[in-house]
Every structure is written in C-alpha cells, then in structure tokens.
Design a protein around this motif. Structure first.
Motif, PDB file in Angstrom:
ATOM      1  N   ARG A  37       0.465  -1.500   0.201  1.00  0.00           N
ATOM      2  CA  ARG A  37      -0.464   0.012   0.076  1.00  0.00           C
ATOM      3  C   ARG A  37       1.041   1.224  -0.327  1.00  0.00           C
ATOM      4  NH1 ARG A  37      -4.790   0.752   3.748  1.00  0.00           N
ATOM      5  NH2 ARG A  37      -5.509   2.911   3.412  1.00  0.00           N
ATOM      6  N   TYR A  38       2.439   1.460   0.984  1.00  0.00           N
ATOM      7  CA  TYR A  38       2.438   2.336   0.834  1.00  0.00           C
ATOM      8  C   TYR A  38       4.154   1.961   0.136  1.00  0.00           C
ATOM      9  CZ  TYR A  38      -0.779   4.353   3.985  1.00  0.00           C
ATOM     10  OH  TYR A  38      -1.334   4.995   3.949  1.00  0.00           O
ATOM     11  N   PRO A  39       4.348   2.109  -1.071  1.00  0.00           N
ATOM     12  CA  PRO A  39       5.694   1.428  -1.302  1.00  0.00           C
ATOM     13  C   PRO A  39       7.606   1.834  -0.995  1.00  0.00           C
ATOM     14  CG  PRO A  39       4.183   1.275  -3.547  1.00  0.00           C
ATOM     15  CD  PRO A  39       3.772   2.255  -2.250  1.00  0.00           C
ATOM     16  N   ALA A  40       7.122   2.808  -1.007  1.00  0.00           N
ATOM     17  CA  ALA A  40       8.124   3.545  -0.249  1.00  0.00           C
ATOM     18  C   ALA A  40       8.853   3.973   0.768  1.00  0.00           C
ATOM     19  CB  ALA A  40       8.446   5.445  -0.947  1.00  0.00           C
ATOM     20  N   MET A  41       7.437   3.432   1.892  1.00  0.00           N
ATOM     21  CA  MET A  41       7.784   3.319   3.031  1.00  0.00           C
ATOM     22  C   MET A  41       8.706   2.249   3.742  1.00  0.00           C
ATOM     23  SD  MET A  41       4.884   3.553   6.043  1.00  0.00           S
ATOM     24  CE  MET A  41       3.819   1.420   6.289  1.00  0.00           C
ATOM     25  N   GLN A  42      10.101   2.701   4.475  1.00  0.00           N
ATOM     26  CA  GLN A  42      10.772   1.939   5.002  1.00  0.00           C
ATOM     27  C   GLN A  42       9.830   0.915   6.204  1.00  0.00           C
ATOM     28  OE1 GLN A  42      13.714   0.902   3.823  1.00  0.00           O
ATOM     29  NE2 GLN A  42      12.840   2.375   2.257  1.00  0.00           N
ATOM     30  N   ILE A  43       9.829  -0.091   6.420  1.00  0.00           N
ATOM     31  CA  ILE A  43       8.886  -1.196   7.737  1.00  0.00           C
ATOM     32  C   ILE A  43      10.120  -2.007   8.170  1.00  0.00           C
ATOM     33  CG2 ILE A  43       7.493  -3.501   7.931  1.00  0.00           C
ATOM     34  CD1 ILE A  43       5.848  -2.304   5.514  1.00  0.00           C
ATOM     35  N   VAL A  44      10.214  -1.142   9.402  1.00  0.00           N
ATOM     36  CA  VAL A  44      10.667  -2.841  10.580  1.00  0.00           C
ATOM     37  C   VAL A  44       9.912  -3.736  10.709  1.00  0.00           C
ATOM     38  CG1 VAL A  44      11.829  -3.147  12.364  1.00  0.00           C
ATOM     39  CG2 VAL A  44      13.221  -1.356  11.016  1.00  0.00           C
ATOM     40  N   SER A  45      10.263  -5.379  11.049  1.00  0.00           N
ATOM     41  CA  SER A  45       8.875  -5.985  11.631  1.00  0.00           C
ATOM     42  C   SER A  45       9.462  -6.827  12.296  1.00  0.00           C
ATOM     43  CB  SER A  45       8.375  -6.899  10.397  1.00  0.00           C
ATOM     44  OG  SER A  45       6.918  -7.680  10.751  1.00  0.00           O
ATOM     45  N   VAL A  46       9.246  -6.589  13.494  1.00  0.00           N
ATOM     46  CA  VAL A  46       9.699  -7.480  15.054  1.00  0.00           C
ATOM     47  C   VAL A  46       8.707  -8.658  15.168  1.00  0.00           C
ATOM     48  CG1 VAL A  46      10.571  -7.231  17.113  1.00  0.00           C
ATOM     49  CG2 VAL A  46      10.604  -5.333  15.265  1.00  0.00           C
ATOM     50  N   GLU A  47       9.264  -9.295  15.092  1.00  0.00           N
ATOM     51  CA  GLU A  47       8.694 -10.757  15.331  1.00  0.00           C
ATOM     52  C   GLU A  47       9.113 -11.812  16.940  1.00  0.00           C
ATOM     53  OE1 GLU A  47       5.790 -14.214  16.813  1.00  0.00           O
ATOM     54  OE2 GLU A  47       5.092 -12.284  16.140  1.00  0.00           O
ATOM     55  N   PRO A  48       9.065 -12.320  18.261  1.00  0.00           N
ATOM     56  CA  PRO A  48       9.341 -13.278  18.621  1.00  0.00           C
ATOM     57  C   PRO A  48       9.741 -14.649  18.908  1.00  0.00           C
ATOM     58  CG  PRO A  48       7.770 -11.999  20.422  1.00  0.00           C
ATOM     59  CD  PRO A  48       7.725 -11.853  18.681  1.00  0.00           C
ATOM     60  N   GLU A  49       8.989 -15.362  18.733  1.00  0.00           N
ATOM     61  CA  GLU A  49       8.195 -16.154  18.143  1.00  0.00           C
ATOM     62  C   GLU A  49       9.014 -17.295  16.792  1.00  0.00           C
ATOM     63  OE1 GLU A  49       7.377 -20.954  18.358  1.00  0.00           O
ATOM     64  OE2 GLU A  49       6.572 -18.897  16.379  1.00  0.00           O
ATOM     65  N   SER A  50       9.727 -18.076  17.169  1.00  0.00           N
ATOM     66  CA  SER A  50      10.857 -19.051  16.341  1.00  0.00           C
ATOM     67  C   SER A  50      10.426 -18.742  14.959  1.00  0.00           C
ATOM     68  CB  SER A  50      12.200 -19.834  16.440  1.00  0.00           C
ATOM     69  OG  SER A  50      13.013 -19.443  17.733  1.00  0.00           O
ATOM     70  N   GLU A  51       8.723 -19.948  15.030  1.00  0.00           N
ATOM     71  CA  GLU A  51       8.581 -20.055  13.748  1.00  0.00           C
ATOM     72  C   GLU A  51       7.759 -19.517  13.098  1.00  0.00           C
ATOM     73  OE1 GLU A  51       8.787 -23.659  12.617  1.00  0.00           O
ATOM     74  OE2 GLU A  51      10.585 -23.369  13.940  1.00  0.00           O
TER      75      GLU A  51
END
Length: 250
Positions: free
Chosen positions: A93-107
């Motif tokens: 939706r926002y192709p120029a936006m830089q995203i940091v995605s954070v998730e703790p669970e390994s799988e």
C-alpha cells in the motif's frame, strides 16, 4: 458462524476466490504458496494453523483498510509481526515506506522472513518488544501461533529471545524515528508504554494498536498515561484503534 466465502469472491474474483477459500478451509497440512492481486509477491501460509485467520483478517476482511497514513510516511514499526502479513500489506500500500517487522517466536519468524524476503523495504528482526533490552521467555497463551506471550526472565536459556526497546530499534535503524507504530503484542504494550517512551513516542505520527487488557491488566492504563500529553484523533479499523497526532507539525 457466517461464511467468509462472499468476502473471498469480492476480493479475489469468482475463480480465484473459490480456489483460495476451499484451499485454506481444507484440513490439509503443510506449506502453501498463493498469489493475490493485493500483493506483488507470493504469500506463504501454513495450512491447518492460525495463519489462515491472519490472512482472512488482513487480506479478506480488510482490517487495515480504514487506516489512512497521510503525508507519505517513511518509517513504520510492525510490532508483533507474526508471519509478516501486516508488513506485506503496508509494503504494497505504501511502497516507499521502510518497515521494520519484529516477531519473537521462532517458527512465526521463519514465516515472516519467507513472506517478506522479496520486499527490499522490509527488515525482519527476531525479538520481543519491551521497554528495555533484556531477555524474554515465550509461552503459548492458548491462541495458537498468533497468540504467543512473552515474560521477562533473569535467567536466559537457549529458548529465550532477546527483548528490544523501540529506542534501540531506532538506533539500529540509522537513528530514524518511526513515524508509524503498529503494535499487536499480546499484552506487552503494558511494558512498552509503562516507561522510557520519551525517546520515541513524541515523533510518532500514527499509532495502530490492539490493547490486551484482558490478557495483561494495566495495558490500557500504561497506554493512556503515555499518550495523554499528545493530541490524537482516534478511529477504529477492525480490531485496531488508530491514533493520529493532531499537534505534530514537523
């Protein structure tokens, strides 16, 4: 329970909608690769898991569709990234936006990496969001792969995951503050908003949050206290509350 088939047909057309609906509703197990018009790259899901529910919420029922991020935001923190579908949605939706995605669970994190690997604007981080750098144990709160909770531990083990503050993630992001912060972190918002918000919250133009007061009492109180100094316009999109700053001009 009301069938989601009409939503599939509306979103993806008759032929593709029927195929996807019955594929994801089947009792098969294993990894599937699907294509939808709303995403530039394939999406991967684990059949027979809560991945289907996440896909339904985001791409079928459109829980983020009412979120409007004006002024072309450049930086986005996806807290509680799960399998990466929120990051994929906003990256399209926002192709120029830089995203940091954070998730703790390994799988879940492996799936997040798989779903986000073709997007140069998404960076995946395996960690739990917290108010400071520490270590967290992960526990299943009974919600399956989309309902893991974390709790701080004084004795980290090989199964523990590191915790990162939003301030530390900003430093790792080249010092660029996050203009948009989305949080679906199963009650950890109680700790994230409890303290140490001064280095990051004043710069956030929009908050997209799901508060889990029923999981962690005090989550709502922490959020309300931290955000009280600022002027927001509140809207609702699906299960999320969206808070847009009205007093931020820089």
């Amino acid at each position: 329970m009301r069938s989601k088939l009409p939503f599939y047909l509306k979103r993806f057309g008759v032929a593709q909608g029927l195929r996807l609906y019955f594929l994801l509703k089947s009792k098969r197990k294993g990894l599937v690769r699907i294509r939808i018009p709303q995403a530039r790259h394939p999406i991967y899901l684990r059949l027979g898991t809560s991945d289907r529910n996440v896909f339904n919420n985001i791409f079928v029922q459109g829980e983020y569709d009412a979120v409007e991020l004006g002024n072309h935001p450049q930086t986005f923190l996806d807290g509680g990234g799960n399998i990466g579908l929120a990051a994929v949605y906003f990256a399209n939706r926002y192709p120029a936006m830089q995203i940091v995605s954070v998730e703790p669970e390994s799988e879940n994190f492996k799936m997040l990496q798989l779903n986000c690997q073709s997007y140069e604007t998404i960076r995946a981080v395996q960690a739990g969001l917290w108010s400071r750098s520490t270590h967290l144990d992960i526990r299943d709160a009974g919600g399956g792969a989309w309902g893991f909770q974390v709790e701080e531990t004084d004795r980290p083990t090989p199964a523990s995951v590191r915790a990162e503050s939003i301030e530390a993630l900003i430093r790792a992001n080249g010092g660029k503050p996050f203009e948009v912060v989305k949080l679906d972190i199963e009650g950890s918002e109680a700790e994230v908003f409890r303290t140490c918000t001064e280095p990051w919250l004043p710069f956030v133009r929009a908050l997209i949050v799901e508060l889990h007061e029923w999981m962690i009492p005090g989550s709502s109180a922490s959020f309300v206290a931290a955000t009280a100094p600022y002027n927001y316009r509140k809207t609702v999109s699906g299960e999320y509350e969206v808070y847009e700053r009205q007093d931020l001009t820089v």
